[in-house]
Design an enzyme around this catalytic site. Sequence first.
Site, mmCIF file in Angstrom:
data_model
loop_
_atom_site.group_PDB
_atom_site.id
_atom_site.type_symbol
_atom_site.label_atom_id
_atom_site.label_comp_id
_atom_site.label_asym_id
_atom_site.label_seq_id
_atom_site.Cartn_x
_atom_site.Cartn_y
_atom_site.Cartn_z
ATOM 1 N N ASN A 40 0.873 -1.178 0.000
ATOM 2 C CA ASN A 40 0.000 0.000 0.000
ATOM 3 C C ASN A 40 0.911 1.229 0.000
ATOM 4 O OD1 ASN A 40 -1.767 2.082 0.552
ATOM 5 N ND2 ASN A 40 -2.186 1.454 2.662
ATOM 6 N N TRP A 41 1.045 1.835 -1.173
ATOM 7 C CA TRP A 41 1.989 2.962 -1.295
ATOM 8 C C TRP A 41 1.462 4.243 -0.647
ATOM 9 C CZ3 TRP A 41 4.306 2.945 -6.966
ATOM 10 C CH2 TRP A 41 4.962 1.716 -7.169
ATOM 11 N N LYS A 42 0.185 4.257 -0.296
ATOM 12 C CA LYS A 42 -0.440 5.467 0.265
ATOM 13 C C LYS A 42 -0.207 6.650 -0.698
ATOM 14 C CE LYS A 42 0.016 3.443 4.774
ATOM 15 N NZ LYS A 42 0.106 3.604 6.209
ATOM 16 N N SER A 92 3.387 -1.708 10.421
ATOM 17 C CA SER A 92 4.850 -1.744 10.600
ATOM 18 C C SER A 92 5.456 -3.122 10.359
ATOM 19 C CB SER A 92 5.246 -1.213 11.986
ATOM 20 O OG SER A 92 4.782 0.118 12.152
ATOM 21 N N HIS A 151 -9.351 1.641 5.006
ATOM 22 C CA HIS A 151 -8.071 1.801 5.696
ATOM 23 C C HIS A 151 -8.259 2.777 6.863
ATOM 24 C CE1 HIS A 151 -3.964 2.955 6.556
ATOM 25 N NE2 HIS A 151 -3.613 1.814 5.997
ATOM 26 N N GLU A 182 -5.449 -4.487 10.947
ATOM 27 C CA GLU A 182 -4.405 -3.467 11.095
ATOM 28 C C GLU A 182 -4.667 -2.664 12.369
ATOM 29 O OE1 GLU A 182 -2.459 -2.463 7.125
ATOM 30 O OE2 GLU A 182 -4.231 -1.212 7.253
ATOM 31 N N GLY A 215 2.385 2.731 10.712
ATOM 32 C CA GLY A 215 3.311 3.846 10.480
ATOM 33 C C GLY A 215 3.999 4.325 11.740
ATOM 34 N N GLY A 218 2.791 -0.976 4.335
ATOM 35 C CA GLY A 218 2.833 0.445 4.011
ATOM 36 C C GLY A 218 4.237 0.879 3.670
ATOM 37 N N GLU A 233 -6.543 5.137 7.925
ATOM 38 C CA GLU A 233 -6.299 6.549 7.604
ATOM 39 C C GLU A 233 -7.533 7.168 6.965
ATOM 40 O OE1 GLU A 233 -2.666 5.871 5.470
ATOM 41 O OE2 GLU A 233 -1.669 5.400 7.361
HETATM 42 P P1 PGA Z 1 2.812 0.584 7.671
HETATM 43 O O1 PGA Z 1 1.346 0.757 7.046
HETATM 44 O O2 PGA Z 1 3.352 -0.725 7.159
HETATM 45 O O3 PGA Z 1 3.589 1.768 7.183
HETATM 46 O O4 PGA Z 1 2.644 0.571 9.148
HETATM 47 C C1 PGA Z 1 0.494 -0.338 6.918
HETATM 48 C C2 PGA Z 1 -0.806 0.126 6.326
HETATM 49 O O5 PGA Z 1 -1.205 1.250 6.611
HETATM 50 O O6 PGA Z 1 -1.451 -0.593 5.555
#
Ligand code: PGA
Length: 249
Positions: free
Chosen positions: A9-11, A212, A95, A167, A173, A233, A97
């Site tokens: 997931n490149w966000k 993470s 997600h 998650e 993150g 991520g 976020e």
């Molecule tokens: P992260 O993000 O690996 O940077 O913690 C995971 C995600 O948000 O899917």
Amino acid sequence: MRKKIIIGNWKMNGRKVMASKLCTTIANEMQSLGNIDVALCPPFTLLEEVRQMIAGSACSLGAQDLDMHDDGAYTGQVSAGMLKDSGCEWVIIGHSERRALFGETSHSVSKKTKQALENDLKPIICVGETEDERKAGQEASVVQGQLQSVIDEIGVGSVKNITIAYEPVWAIGTGLTATPEQAQAMHSFIREQLGSRHHETAKTCRILYGGSMKESNAGNLLGCPDIDGGLIGSASLNAEEFLGICRSA
Ligand code: PGA
């Protein structure tokens, strides 16, 4: 029995040059990764770039969100049909976020899931508790509620077509990772929830861990019996790190 899957997931990251380098490296290594599924979810602007770079490899394409409506007067939005037309096989929905920053609700997550399924996309439904919810011992009820609304909308018969990503919000993150024991406990809880509705679906549904995950902790997490892959991520923006996770699967 369940094939492992690693999804990047490149966000809101990436430009054409970076995408092209990253995808070329990943596509070239796909054959060496063995029998796992790999998908990349870049931002909308890079879908076509990534599609071209991974074409001919076993890596597949996904998006990070979609709109709950069919095509129409929804300025700025992207429909399921558009994603399908752009070569997407997957779409991430709900997600944390999006839930925390963009007003995503259980209602919109459910509608989007239905829309994805109707357009032959494979939804990856994100669920997970915040730090406060975990401290209050509410992680199971929060996740159960998030799942429940999706299942109510799509019907238990369609659950076989979704992938779930657990998650924990406090691990996304932040560099904090759920321990394999914490993650396994929640994954097994999610599977039990599915099993109470449909035994076979619970056995086949893939439940990914996200938060993470990196090369150094992937082996232990992916070794847990109910962890079927990872939603990655920040580590997905580095080809070697991402491939390291894939090799741990
Ligand atoms: P992260 O993000 O690996 O940077 O913690 C995971 C995600 O948000 O899917």
